[in-house]
Write a protein that holds these residues in place. Structure first.
Motif, PDB file in Angstrom:
ATOM      1  N   LYS A 764       3.096  -0.840  -7.198  1.00  0.00           N
ATOM      2  CA  LYS A 764       2.452   0.440  -6.908  1.00  0.00           C
ATOM      3  C   LYS A 764       0.950   0.383  -7.189  1.00  0.00           C
ATOM      4  O   LYS A 764       0.135   0.894  -6.419  1.00  0.00           O
ATOM      5  CB  LYS A 764       3.102   1.552  -7.728  1.00  0.00           C
ATOM      6  CG  LYS A 764       4.543   1.853  -7.337  1.00  0.00           C
ATOM      7  CD  LYS A 764       5.143   2.918  -8.258  1.00  0.00           C
ATOM      8  CE  LYS A 764       6.580   3.237  -7.861  1.00  0.00           C
ATOM      9  NZ  LYS A 764       7.207   4.237  -8.770  1.00  0.00           N
ATOM     10  N   ALA A 765       0.583  -0.264  -8.315  1.00  0.00           N
ATOM     11  CA  ALA A 765      -0.836  -0.364  -8.661  1.00  0.00           C
ATOM     12  C   ALA A 765      -1.585  -1.208  -7.639  1.00  0.00           C
ATOM     13  O   ALA A 765      -2.717  -0.878  -7.246  1.00  0.00           O
ATOM     14  CB  ALA A 765      -0.992  -0.951 -10.063  1.00  0.00           C
ATOM     15  N   LEU A 769      -4.636  -0.184  -4.851  1.00  0.00           N
ATOM     16  CA  LEU A 769      -5.894  -0.914  -4.656  1.00  0.00           C
ATOM     17  C   LEU A 769      -6.083  -1.357  -3.217  1.00  0.00           C
ATOM     18  O   LEU A 769      -7.025  -2.087  -2.907  1.00  0.00           O
ATOM     19  CB  LEU A 769      -5.929  -2.147  -5.576  1.00  0.00           C
ATOM     20  CG  LEU A 769      -5.992  -1.889  -7.081  1.00  0.00           C
ATOM     21  CD1 LEU A 769      -5.906  -3.209  -7.855  1.00  0.00           C
ATOM     22  CD2 LEU A 769      -7.260  -1.135  -7.454  1.00  0.00           C
ATOM     23  N   GLY A 770      -5.181  -0.938  -2.336  1.00  0.00           N
ATOM     24  CA  GLY A 770      -5.277  -1.294  -0.930  1.00  0.00           C
ATOM     25  C   GLY A 770      -4.393  -2.443  -0.520  1.00  0.00           C
ATOM     26  O   GLY A 770      -4.410  -2.866   0.637  1.00  0.00           O
ATOM     27  N   GLY A 771      -3.593  -2.981  -1.478  1.00  0.00           N
ATOM     28  CA  GLY A 771      -2.728  -4.110  -1.176  1.00  0.00           C
ATOM     29  C   GLY A 771      -3.502  -5.417  -1.193  1.00  0.00           C
ATOM     30  O   GLY A 771      -4.728  -5.443  -1.290  1.00  0.00           O
ATOM     31  N   VAL A 790       4.564  -2.575  -0.707  1.00  0.00           N
ATOM     32  CA  VAL A 790       3.591  -3.567  -0.244  1.00  0.00           C
ATOM     33  C   VAL A 790       3.095  -3.144   1.140  1.00  0.00           C
ATOM     34  O   VAL A 790       3.888  -3.049   2.074  1.00  0.00           O
ATOM     35  CB  VAL A 790       4.217  -4.973  -0.171  1.00  0.00           C
ATOM     36  CG1 VAL A 790       3.214  -5.967   0.415  1.00  0.00           C
ATOM     37  CG2 VAL A 790       4.660  -5.425  -1.555  1.00  0.00           C
ATOM     38  N   PRO A 791       1.790  -2.869   1.299  1.00  0.00           N
ATOM     39  CA  PRO A 791       1.267  -2.462   2.617  1.00  0.00           C
ATOM     40  C   PRO A 791       1.537  -3.533   3.674  1.00  0.00           C
ATOM     41  O   PRO A 791       1.069  -4.675   3.555  1.00  0.00           O
ATOM     42  CB  PRO A 791      -0.237  -2.292   2.362  1.00  0.00           C
ATOM     43  CG  PRO A 791      -0.340  -1.986   0.894  1.00  0.00           C
ATOM     44  CD  PRO A 791       0.741  -2.797   0.252  1.00  0.00           C
ATOM     45  N   ALA A 792       2.316  -3.162   4.685  1.00  0.00           N
ATOM     46  CA  ALA A 792       2.753  -4.138   5.681  1.00  0.00           C
ATOM     47  C   ALA A 792       1.590  -4.729   6.462  1.00  0.00           C
ATOM     48  O   ALA A 792       1.641  -5.888   6.883  1.00  0.00           O
ATOM     49  CB  ALA A 792       3.750  -3.479   6.640  1.00  0.00           C
ATOM     50  N   ALA A 815       9.854  -6.162   8.249  1.00  0.00           N
ATOM     51  CA  ALA A 815       8.958  -5.036   7.980  1.00  0.00           C
ATOM     52  C   ALA A 815       7.509  -5.492   7.835  1.00  0.00           C
ATOM     53  O   ALA A 815       6.607  -4.649   7.793  1.00  0.00           O
ATOM     54  CB  ALA A 815       9.398  -4.307   6.709  1.00  0.00           C
ATOM     55  N   PHE A 816       7.270  -6.796   7.762  1.00  0.00           N
ATOM     56  CA  PHE A 816       5.919  -7.317   7.573  1.00  0.00           C
ATOM     57  C   PHE A 816       5.510  -8.146   8.790  1.00  0.00           C
ATOM     58  O   PHE A 816       5.677  -9.374   8.820  1.00  0.00           O
ATOM     59  CB  PHE A 816       5.857  -8.162   6.286  1.00  0.00           C
ATOM     60  CG  PHE A 816       6.248  -7.396   5.058  1.00  0.00           C
ATOM     61  CD1 PHE A 816       5.377  -6.481   4.484  1.00  0.00           C
ATOM     62  CD2 PHE A 816       7.496  -7.573   4.471  1.00  0.00           C
ATOM     63  CE1 PHE A 816       5.738  -5.757   3.359  1.00  0.00           C
ATOM     64  CE2 PHE A 816       7.867  -6.864   3.350  1.00  0.00           C
ATOM     65  CZ  PHE A 816       6.987  -5.948   2.791  1.00  0.00           C
ATOM     66  N   PRO A 817       4.958  -7.503   9.819  1.00  0.00           N
ATOM     67  CA  PRO A 817       4.677  -8.186  11.091  1.00  0.00           C
ATOM     68  C   PRO A 817       3.596  -9.261  10.983  1.00  0.00           C
ATOM     69  O   PRO A 817       3.544 -10.161  11.831  1.00  0.00           O
ATOM     70  CB  PRO A 817       4.233  -7.041  12.009  1.00  0.00           C
ATOM     71  CG  PRO A 817       3.738  -5.967  11.084  1.00  0.00           C
ATOM     72  CD  PRO A 817       4.590  -6.083   9.862  1.00  0.00           C
TER      73      PRO A 817
END
Length: 851
Positions: A764-765, A769-771, A790-792, A815-817
């Motif tokens: 989450k932290a 921070l933008g991933g 986790v931002p994909a 989910a992570f292209p």
């Protein structure tokens, strides 16, 4: 009619329509690519509004209670004020339902009762409202879960999870068939009995401080805290120490949890629990042998495999079939847990190493875990025999919090007492250092409870308070009366000191019962107020002090080595044995004794001890010997409350000459050996340091878990070296998640760096921070946690730690292209091919490197 009975009777007609009104249906599919829908995502008026506000929940709760009252009839309906109270409580509970951090499949696994418990119930309800609230909440939860099971997404996702579970079971069965050859009926029967015996024998721990009002035994499943071990800079859960390697030497300080880890591995292996072993496949089909060295070597001759159970004192030793242990080891099925290299005399360690080497050569393919204190044997003591070395780390903030909370639950102490202690530990650096291992943390918990929040701030004071609690208050609090013999605390300490001093002089961690009685017989004539026989005094100390025990017939030891060292040091100082202490200062088993001797000594005696350490060992030309004694002297400064300033300055000057650490081994030695904020204040840089020295400094600083290390680590956050940045990213789990993210993680250059995440809070932290493009999942994570946090659009490289077992369903990777590289544990190629989605275009690497 009972509220529970009536609640179930009216559920279908009254509650179900309201639950349907509360929840919204989703589209079909397995729900594996899109982010899993948490419970809160289901709360909505269908087609009317997307979210529920408090007013909506209040109206729903009122309607549930009203329909219940109508079904109860005019005679059994609750009074209006009770209905109002229950409606308010139920509205609050429905709001809490949406705050739970789980999805529908996880909720169904819990069942309605546990789901209602997670939601919680308000305090201070009236008796009538309390009787009605529980059944109504249970009924609502029951129908919420029923809704989930009818949802097509749930059905599909459950089918996928069941398939993955079946794959794991199949893999486990394959391993089992491979590792367990055809056995005789006698062998199979005995192994079943032996497994149950191991599980019983090692399934409980001693919890210090629970002996005043409660049993001193703590169930291992409740007590076990998964600590971490360091392997070349990369963290891993300590219970996975043998994953990917057959032989490990595990180092850890006294009280750090080495023996507890061995017990957990023994019990887990004995039980062969399928769900747990799915993530520990190296333990499938193994047979554990727990070999505490101070016990199995007591007769001077290392045991052969057929004598393992006899040497360890197993009650089943005489029942094992002839040759059974040999057959187990020949098949490579053994898990040999060898505990306590440091607890045998230094003169016997060479013979012990030869014994281990012979067993390794004669019986290859078995798993070996050997434990020792950090400096008891040199770094390459077993390296030639293929042993990897791991270091058991101090407990981090989360570990301390979990331990404290579990201790207070076991003690049936108020939760606010645990919260108060954690507040003290987090704000007091001295207490934070003391609480960094399970033994000390348990003593702090006990003393905090018994002394109503007043705690000692030094190791010596902590031991003194613990002895007072065990020797003085224990029998009083338990209302134990022994008219034949009552010993004061001071008398008990004197007698125990004599035994500890004898063990110190003779290099023993155990005594024969006859030697104990003989020592007491020599001492008692000087204590005229004690009229009991030496045998009677021994039994009293064994049964009443809480410090002595008989681990085997006619064998006596202290419940923990640290108590023995403390009492031996006190006796040595009182006897004036300073030459004895200094002559043995180079023996690692005397390290804690020297430290406690400095604590007990008077100022002039302290100066004598420290000057003796700085003068170096007699007839030694090796710089390493001098450095060891200099570090030991620096360690002792923490215990020197009053000391000649000139001596203190000389110790600090010598310590400054050892900083910065010259290599990796010395960095660990500096941190583990001294363990003082003094070291943090001496660490230089990063200006003027080469990359290797800078890394050694960061390794040293990150070994300190208190907040005082953060300013030192933050100085290195802009360092260009990948090694330095790896260490900084890895050390995150040791500090407050948000603070470390702000002060260190946010500033690390991203090129080629995997950011190590050890918890959902880290995920989450890092998301906030933008991933990051490269993520290392250092501990076991649920796939949905990675997908959710986790931002994909950022992730291109993912490193799964050894916590991810072969055979798990991996379709969630879709989910992570942008994912291009996946680092997996040592999975066989066919498993990788079978497990990964065919449409996933990634490079798979099985060469796991240090983060």
């Amino acid at each position: 009619m009972e509220p529970t009975t009536l609640g179930m009777r009216v559920a279908a007609g009254a509650v179900t329509p309201l639950v349907r009104k509360l929840l919204v249906r989703r589209g079909p599919g397995a729900g594996l690519v899109d982010q899993p829908v948490r419970i809160g995502g289901w709360l909505s008026f269908r087609g009317e509004k997307r979210t529920l506000d408090p007013g909506d929940l209040a109206r729903l709760a009122e309607e549930v209670v009203a329909r219940y009252a109508k079904a109860a009839g005019p005679h059994d309906a609750p009074a209006p004020e009770v209905r109002r109270e229950v409606a308010d409580a139920l509205a609050h509970a429905l709001g809490r339902l949406g705050e739970l951090d789980m999805d529908d499949v996880q909720a169904v696994r819990l069942g309605p009762g546990e789901l209602a418990a997670r939601v919680g119930r308000p305090e201070h309800l009236s008796a009538g409202a309390d009787a009605l609230f529980g059944p109504l909440l249970h009924t609502v939860c029951l129908h919420v879960l029923n809704f989930f099971t009818q949802n097509s997404t749930f059905v599909a996702r459950t089918a996928v999870e069941q398939s993955a579970r079946l794959d794991r079971i199949a893999s486990t069965l394959e391993l089992l068939a491979e590792r367990v050859p055809d056995r005789t009926a006698a062998d199979a029967r005995f192994e079943e009995e032996y497994a149950a015996h191991v599980a019983r024998r090692h399934s409980e721990l001693t919890i210090y401080g629970l002996d005043l009002h409660h049993t001193r035994e703590w169930p291992l499943d409740t007590a076990y805290i998964s600590l971490e071990a360091e392997a070349g800079g990369a963290p891993l859960p300590a219970e996975r120490a043998l994953h990917g390697t057959e032989r490990v030497l595990l180092r850890g300080a006294a009280g750090s949890g080495k023996t507890t880890l061995l017990q957990w591995l023994a019990v887990t292996t004995a039980r062969q629990d399928g769900e747990r072993l799915a993530r520990l496949p190296h333990l499938v089909g193994r047979v554990p042998f727990v070999l505490p060295l101070r016990r199995v070597l007591r007769d001077g001759q290392p045991p052969t495999p057929d004598r393992f159970l006899h040497a360890a004192g197993s009650s089943l030793a005489g029942e094992q079939p002839d040759g059974w242990a040999i057959r187990v080891l020949r098949a490579g099925r053994g898990l040999l847990l060898v505990d306590g290299i440091d607890e045998i005399p230094e003169t016997e360690r060479g013979a012990t190493r030869r014994w281990l080497r012979e067993l390794l050569a004669d019986f290859p393919g078995n798993l070996w875990l050997v434990t020792s204190r950090p400096s008891a044997v040199e770094n390459d003591w077993l390296a030639r025999d293929g042993f990897a070395e791991l270091a058991l780390s101090p407990m981090g903030r989360a570990d301390v919090a979990a331990f404290v909370q579990r201790w207070h639950e076991a003690a049936e102490a108020p939760p606010e007492l645990a919260d108060a202690l954690l507040g003290l530990v987090r704000t007091t650096s001295d207490l934070a250092r003391l609480a960094s291992n399970p033994l000390m943390c348990g003593l702090l918990c006990a003393l905090h409870r018994e002394r109503h929040g007043f705690l000692p701030h030094s190791r010596k004071d902590l031991y003194e308070a613990a002895l007072s609690m065990l020797l003085e208050r224990r029998d009083v609090e338990r209302a134990i009366r022994d008219d034949a013999l009552r010993l004061s605390k001071d008398s008990s300490v004197v007698l125990l000191q004599k035994l500890a001093h004898w063990m110190l002089r003779n290099g023993r961690a155990e005594m024969d019962r006859a030697d104990v009685v003989a020592q007491l017989e020599r001492t008692l004539p000087q204590m005229a107020h004690i009229t009991a026989t030496p045998e009677g005094v021994y039994r009293h100390l064994r049964d009443r002090s809480g410090l002595l025990r008989e681990p085997a017939a006619d064998r006596v030891d202290f419940v923990h080595r640290t108590f023995q060292d403390y009492l031996a040091a006190k006796a040595a100082v009182e006897e004036g044995d300073f030459p004895l202490l200094l002559d043995n200062a180079d023996k690692t088993q005397w390290e804690d004794v020297l430290r406690m001797a400095v604590a007990h000594a008077r100022p002039a005696e302290r100066a004598r001890l420290l000057r003796g350490l700085l003068s170096g060992p007699p007839d030694s030309e090796h710089a390493e010997d001098h450095h060891y004694r200099e570090l030991l002297a620096a360690t002792c400064l923490q215990e020197a409350t009053e000391l000649d300033p000139a001596v203190r300055e000389e110790v600090e000057r010598r310590l400054r000459s050892l900083v910065p650490p010259r290599d990796l081994a010395f960095a660990h030695w500096l941190a583990d050996g001294v363990g003082s904020p003094l070291v943090l204040g001496l660490l230089p840089g990063p200006e003027g340091l080469d990359d290797e020295t800078a890394l050694n400094v960061v390794i040293t600083a990150s070994s300190f878990t208190e907040d005082a290390a953060l300013p030192v680590l933050a100085r290195y956050r802009s360092h260009p070296s990948l090694g330095v940045r790896r260490q900084l990213a890895w050390a995150w789990h040791r500090y407050d998640t948000r603070q470390y993210a702000r002060e260190v993680i946010a500033h690390l250059a991203e090129d080629e760096l995997y950011f190590t995440v050890a918890s959902v809070e880290h995920l989450k932290a890092l998301r906030d921070l933008g991933g990051r493009s490269r993520v290392h999942a250092a501990y076991v994570h649920e796939p949905e946690d990675l997908v959710a946090h986790v931002p994909a659009e950022r992730l291109t490289h993912l490193w799964l730690s050894t916590g991810w077992s072969a055979g798990l369903d991996m379709s969630w990777l879709g989910a992570f292209p942008r994912l291009r590289t996946l680092v997996v544990p040592e999975w066989p190629p066919e498993v990788v091919e079978r497990t990964l989605p065919s449409a996933l275009k990634v490079k798979v690497s099985r060469n796991v490197v240090s983060p």
